[in-house]
Design an enzyme around this catalytic site. Structure first.
Site, PDB file in Angstrom:
ATOM      1  N   ARG A   1      21.399  14.574 -18.054  1.00  0.00           N
ATOM      2  CA  ARG A   1      20.776  14.168 -16.799  1.00  0.00           C
ATOM      3  C   ARG A   1      19.875  15.308 -16.331  1.00  0.00           C
ATOM      4  NH1 ARG A   1      21.940   9.848 -18.038  1.00  0.00           N
ATOM      5  NH2 ARG A   1      23.250   8.316 -16.994  1.00  0.00           N
TER       6      ARG A   1
ATOM      7  N   GLU B   1      13.468  11.562 -11.429  1.00  0.00           N
ATOM      8  CA  GLU B   1      12.755  10.545 -12.216  1.00  0.00           C
ATOM      9  C   GLU B   1      12.232   9.441 -11.300  1.00  0.00           C
ATOM     10  OE1 GLU B   1      15.617   9.271 -15.113  1.00  0.00           O
ATOM     11  OE2 GLU B   1      15.738  11.266 -15.998  1.00  0.00           O
TER      12      GLU B   1
ATOM     13  N   HIS C   1      13.166   9.064 -20.202  1.00  0.00           N
ATOM     14  CA  HIS C   1      14.589   8.675 -20.174  1.00  0.00           C
ATOM     15  C   HIS C   1      14.826   7.430 -21.046  1.00  0.00           C
ATOM     16  CE1 HIS C   1      18.511   8.720 -17.605  1.00  0.00           C
ATOM     17  NE2 HIS C   1      18.747   8.371 -18.867  1.00  0.00           N
TER      18      HIS C   1
END
Ligand code: DGY
Length: 313
Positions: free
Chosen positions: A232, A261, A279
């Site tokens: 993450r 993000e 991602h």
């Protein structure tokens, strides 16, 4: 099962959306013209939330759904779900482990190779016509390097196995040493970073691991070190990472995840030693379907009062 109300928080997969729509009464959180009106009229009819890595189920959402029984997350990571609160309220939680392990581990190796061997930079070099005028610079060998893995769970172990086939030596740090593991354990992330060439972040994001990759760790990895993050974004202190890369205190980074993000620090765009992905470590056609099937399978099991397939809470 059509009577069961399922709230999907984000447009994560059209295959999943279709499957949920065929099986349950589906509500799409991102499509609501008036959220207050929606919750006033439908909150009592929603028994399940399907969350993603972007929007899960925080305390506010949980509190606004009085009939909520289960959160089925379309992700292995559960940092966007308030697990403690779900536990307290007796709300079940499931995730999608195992089915995405190979893809995420493959992506980690892809990011290592792309960063060390300058694969994206080489692609840009050819496309822009620069090859006709110049030689491409040398890259750095991957085979035989020292790979440090932060978090030796399912994904970390799959990365280690792949790196072994490149003759890399593997070490790791995790909360607890794994006596059954043949890899070298370091009791701190700093020690791990000081003793590897490539540090791969593969642990879960918790309050303990938030910003675990800080300035000290980055400096321990050093100017020849490469950081790869498929965990993450918030594992890494992004400001420190950017300044280390800009100042040449770190050789490079391969990043699938970011702290805010889809915002990515713009300083990274000008750096050829950085490879960035949106991602997508688990985003393959095959794995998306397997994850979606698991999400639906967990919901069906719950509503049929069968054991959950991948329970977390
Ligand atoms: C997940 O599912 O939590 C991961 O972000 C996959 O990369």
């Amino acid at each position: 099962m059509e009577a069961m109300g399922v709230l999907m928080t984000y447009p994560m997969s059209s295959y999943l959306e279709q499957r949920l729509q065929n099986r349950f009464t589906l509500f799409r959180l991102w499509n609501l013209p008036n959220k207050t009106h929606f919750f006033n009229h439908n909150a009592h009819n929603i028994q399940a939330v399907v969350g993603s890595t972007h929007i899960g189920a925080d305390r506010e959402l949980i509190d606004s759904l009085p009939a909520l029984e289960i959160v089925s997350s379309f992700s292995v990571g559960l940092d966007k779900v308030d697990l403690a609160y779900c536990k307290e309220k007796g709300i079940r939680v499931t995730n999608t482990p195992d089915v995405l392990t190979d893809d995420v581990a493959d992506t980690a190796i892809g990011l290592i190779l792309a960063t060390l061997r300058r694969i994206c930079e080489g692609d840009r070099f050819v496309r822009s016509g620069l090859w006709k005028k110049d030689e491409f610079k040398l890259s750095v060998k991957f085979s035989g390097k020292k790979v440090g893995i932060l978090g030796l769970g399912r994904i970390g172990t799959a990365i280690a196995k792949r790196a072994e086939s490149f003759n890399c030596s593997i070490s790791y740090h995790s909360r607890l040493e794994k006596p059954e593991s043949k890899y070298k354990y370091y009791p701190s992330v700093i020690k791990l970073a000081s003793n590897c060439d490539i540090l791969v972040v593969a642990c879960a994001l918790t309050e303990q691991t938030r910003h675990i990759i800080n300035r000290e760790v980055i400096d321990a990895l050093g100017p020849k070190g490469v950081l790869v993050n498929i965990g993450r974004g918030a594992h890494v202190d992004e400001r420190e990472l950017v300044s280390a890369l800009v100042e040449g205190r770190l050789a490079g980074a391969g990043l699938d995840v970011f702290e805010h993000e889809p915002q990515v620090p713009e300083e990274l765009f000008g750096l050829d030693n950085v490879v960035v992905l949106p991602h997508v470590a688990s985003s393959t056609v095959e794995t998306e379907m397997a994850m979606a099937d698991l999400v639906v399978g967990n919901l069906e099991a719950h509503f049929l009062k069968n054991p959950l397939l991948t329970p977390v809470v």
